[in-house]
Scaffold this active site. Structure first.
Site, PDB file in Angstrom:
ATOM      1  N   LYS A 100      69.885 -28.215  34.297  1.00  0.00           N
ATOM      2  CA  LYS A 100      70.446 -28.913  35.735  1.00  0.00           C
ATOM      3  C   LYS A 100      70.640 -30.403  35.476  1.00  0.00           C
ATOM      4  O   LYS A 100      69.753 -31.004  34.821  1.00  0.00           O
ATOM      5  CB  LYS A 100      69.548 -28.397  36.974  1.00  0.00           C
ATOM      6  CG  LYS A 100      68.263 -29.077  37.011  1.00  0.00           C
ATOM      7  CD  LYS A 100      67.421 -28.957  38.238  1.00  0.00           C
ATOM      8  CE  LYS A 100      66.229 -29.807  38.323  1.00  0.00           C
ATOM      9  NZ  LYS A 100      65.809 -29.915  39.517  1.00  0.00           N
ATOM     10  N   LYS A 129      67.722 -36.273  38.040  1.00  0.00           N
ATOM     11  CA  LYS A 129      67.009 -37.716  37.653  1.00  0.00           C
ATOM     12  C   LYS A 129      66.546 -38.143  36.507  1.00  0.00           C
ATOM     13  O   LYS A 129      66.768 -39.540  36.286  1.00  0.00           O
ATOM     14  CB  LYS A 129      66.416 -38.411  38.812  1.00  0.00           C
ATOM     15  CG  LYS A 129      66.420 -37.562  40.118  1.00  0.00           C
ATOM     16  CD  LYS A 129      65.429 -38.231  41.331  1.00  0.00           C
ATOM     17  CE  LYS A 129      65.368 -37.629  42.452  1.00  0.00           C
ATOM     18  NZ  LYS A 129      64.530 -36.085  42.327  1.00  0.00           N
ATOM     19  N   LYS A 135      58.368 -28.943  32.806  1.00  0.00           N
ATOM     20  CA  LYS A 135      58.037 -30.549  32.551  1.00  0.00           C
ATOM     21  C   LYS A 135      56.839 -30.886  31.794  1.00  0.00           C
ATOM     22  O   LYS A 135      56.745 -31.968  31.067  1.00  0.00           O
ATOM     23  CB  LYS A 135      57.637 -30.940  34.194  1.00  0.00           C
ATOM     24  CG  LYS A 135      58.918 -31.154  34.926  1.00  0.00           C
ATOM     25  CD  LYS A 135      58.824 -31.965  36.154  1.00  0.00           C
ATOM     26  CE  LYS A 135      60.135 -32.289  36.763  1.00  0.00           C
ATOM     27  NZ  LYS A 135      60.099 -33.097  37.906  1.00  0.00           N
TER      28      LYS A 135
HETATM   29  N1  AQP Z   1      71.112 -30.372  39.862  1.00  0.00           N
HETATM   30  C1  AQP Z   1      70.735 -30.055  41.233  1.00  0.00           C
HETATM   31  N2  AQP Z   1      71.697 -29.298  41.697  1.00  0.00           N
HETATM   32  C2  AQP Z   1      71.270 -28.624  43.008  1.00  0.00           C
HETATM   33  N3  AQP Z   1      70.197 -29.334  43.761  1.00  0.00           N
HETATM   34  C3  AQP Z   1      69.479 -29.975  43.282  1.00  0.00           C
HETATM   35  N4  AQP Z   1      68.229 -30.693  43.574  1.00  0.00           N
HETATM   36  C4  AQP Z   1      67.776 -31.485  42.620  1.00  0.00           C
HETATM   37  N5  AQP Z   1      68.776 -31.394  41.456  1.00  0.00           N
HETATM   38  C5  AQP Z   1      69.402 -30.435  41.900  1.00  0.00           C
HETATM   39  C6  AQP Z   1      67.755 -30.331  44.750  1.00  0.00           C
HETATM   40  O1  AQP Z   1      67.537 -31.680  45.506  1.00  0.00           O
HETATM   41  C7  AQP Z   1      66.359 -31.633  46.029  1.00  0.00           C
HETATM   42  C8  AQP Z   1      65.438 -32.371  45.661  1.00  0.00           C
HETATM   43  O2  AQP Z   1      64.856 -32.308  44.432  1.00  0.00           O
HETATM   44  P1  AQP Z   1      63.891 -33.226  43.738  1.00  0.00           P
HETATM   45  O3  AQP Z   1      64.134 -34.487  43.601  1.00  0.00           O
HETATM   46  O4  AQP Z   1      62.566 -32.972  44.492  1.00  0.00           O
HETATM   47  O5  AQP Z   1      63.152 -32.408  42.523  1.00  0.00           O
HETATM   48  P2  AQP Z   1      63.976 -31.903  41.562  1.00  0.00           P
HETATM   49  O6  AQP Z   1      64.562 -30.599  41.878  1.00  0.00           O
HETATM   50  O7  AQP Z   1      62.873 -31.780  40.305  1.00  0.00           O
HETATM   51  O8  AQP Z   1      65.074 -33.038  41.083  1.00  0.00           O
HETATM   52  P3  AQP Z   1      65.453 -33.781  39.853  1.00  0.00           P
HETATM   53  O9  AQP Z   1      66.701 -34.556  39.825  1.00  0.00           O
HETATM   54  O10 AQP Z   1      65.420 -32.833  38.483  1.00  0.00           O
HETATM   55  O11 AQP Z   1      64.019 -34.683  39.707  1.00  0.00           O
HETATM   56  P4  AQP Z   1      63.077 -34.827  38.369  1.00  0.00           P
HETATM   57  O12 AQP Z   1      64.148 -35.587  37.358  1.00  0.00           O
HETATM   58  O13 AQP Z   1      62.325 -35.878  38.768  1.00  0.00           O
HETATM   59  O14 AQP Z   1      62.472 -33.561  38.226  1.00  0.00           O
HETATM   60  C9  AQP Z   1      65.575 -30.106  46.029  1.00  0.00           C
HETATM   61  O15 AQP Z   1      66.228 -29.385  46.985  1.00  0.00           O
HETATM   62  C10 AQP Z   1      66.328 -29.777  44.943  1.00  0.00           C
HETATM   63  O16 AQP Z   1      66.672 -28.296  44.772  1.00  0.00           O
END
Ligand code: AQP
Length: 341
Positions: free
Chosen positions: A201, A204, A118
């Site tokens: 992955k 969002k 990030k």
């Molecule tokens: N692509 C994914 N596949 C499986 N699990 C996922 N999680 C997130 N993306 C995937 C799981 O969702 C939970 C919450 O994640 P988060 O929103 O706290 O943070 P993150 O993992 O950083 O998700 P994003 O969507 O990638 O957010 P941004 O873009 O803001 O960084 C966790 O249990 C995560 O494992």
């Protein structure tokens, strides 16, 4: 001071750093619901303090927080059976995170791949919060003496750090106070990948909306994104081994399996020899059938945002009752005088 609560208690969170995705739904929400329904005490948190480690427009953060709450409830989280709240309403998270900032080592945090990803090349410009994020995550979990943390595979490294922080706190202060947590990482859905690149992955905050399925997408948008998902020109193999070196194909098989609550092997066998032109419409139909009820319930819930805020406030009250005594004990252990009446 001994740890009083070692019975199973689940904690997990989702950042309101954008709208919820299919990755969040399959990797997190569905599993949260299953744990709740199995009767396990469960605490689910919309981690708004984590979200602001990168810039969030305040009005968008408020909307994303309410949408996330609606997503949890629409997916099956019952606020009467699970505790559902947003992190900033329970001040113990941030306070315990400070204690943990003083326990965690710079070297430990510097190794975190999420920070490296990030912060990118311009680390000097990243927020201090982004660097310290895993200490806050450890506090989120340990302030409830949670024992089990269901997350997607991407969060495994942070959970290992949580174990290290708990272990060092216990060791330094000569106590058996914080539990050494168990990550719960299993199933086909632990890592849903981007529809544009099977090696990163689904996220969002990916700049391309075509890379993800949002829980707010309608049936047409879902079908279009799956139709346009990147794939290769070969037919599908009958075995998972045949997916080696084909990350996009593997991802679509995994998504199908997770949505249909089957093993990926069975899906691969069913579609052996078929082309993506046949597989993608089937996947789109399945995704729409599974997501449409969640999306429409989310939309319905979003019509009464005051009710969502009430649910979050009630959840925060219940969470604070659990967290505050644990934080107080941690302060006592660390030698803080607490004589205020
Ligand atoms: N692509 C994914 N596949 C499986 N699990 C996922 N999680 C997130 N993306 C995937 C799981 O969702 C939970 C919450 O994640 P988060 O929103 O706290 O943070 P993150 O993992 O950083 O998700 P994003 O969507 O990638 O957010 P941004 O873009 O803001 O960084 C966790 O249990 C995560 O494992």
């Amino acid at each position: 001071m001994a740890n009083q609560a070692r019975e199973t208690r689940v904690f997990s969170g989702i950042q309101p750093s954008g709208g919820l995705t299919l990755g969040n739904y399959l990797g997190a929400l569905k599993r949260f619901v299953a744990l709740q329904d199995s009767g396990t005490e469960s605490i689910y948190c919309i981690v708004d303090l984590h979200a602001i480690t990168v810039w969030q427009e305040p009005s968008e953060l408020r909307l994303a927080t309410r949408q996330a709450a609606a997503g949890f409830i629409a997916a099956g989280i019952d606020p009467d059976r699970s505790i559902l709240f947003n992190q900033s309403q329970v001040h113990s998270h941030a306070e315990l995170a400070w204690l943990f900032n003083c326990v965690a080592r710079m070297g430990w945090l510097g190794r975190m791949t999420q920070f490296k990803d990030k912060a990118g090349k311009n680390r000097e410009n990243a927020s201090v919060g982004l660097f310290a994020y895993p200490a806050l995550m450890a506090a989120d979990i340990l302030v409830y003496h949670a024992t089990h943390v269901p997350v997607g595979e991407d969060q495994k490294q942070h959970l290992e750090l949580t174990r290290e922080i708990a272990g060092k706190f216990n060791h330094d202060y000569g106590v058996d106070f914080f539990p050494i947590i168990e990550p719960v990482i299993e199933g086909a859905a632990t890592r849903i990948m981007s529809l544009r690149d099977g090696k990163v992955k689904m996220s969002k905050s990916d700049r391309s909306d075509m890379s993800r399925i949002n829980l707010t997408d309608d049936a047409d948008a879902i079908a279009k994104k799956i139709r346009r998902a990147r794939t290769d020109a070969q037919p599908l193999p009958g075995t998972l081994d045949g997916l080696d070196g084909r990350p996009e194909a593997r991802n679509l098989i995994n998504i199908y399996a997770a949505l249909d609550e089957r093993e990926p092997q069975g899906v691969a066998a069913e579609f052996a020899g078929r082309l993506f032109s046949e597989f993608k419409p089937r996947l789109a139909d399945l995704a729409v059938a599974k997501l449409e009820p969640v999306t429409s319930e989310m939309n319905r819930l979003m019509e009464d945002q005051a009710e969502i805020d009430r649910i979050l406030g009630d959840g925060a009250g219940k969470a604070a009752e659990l967290a505050e005594p644990i934080l107080a004990d941690a302060y006592d252990i660390a030698g803080m005088i607490r004589s205020r009446r």
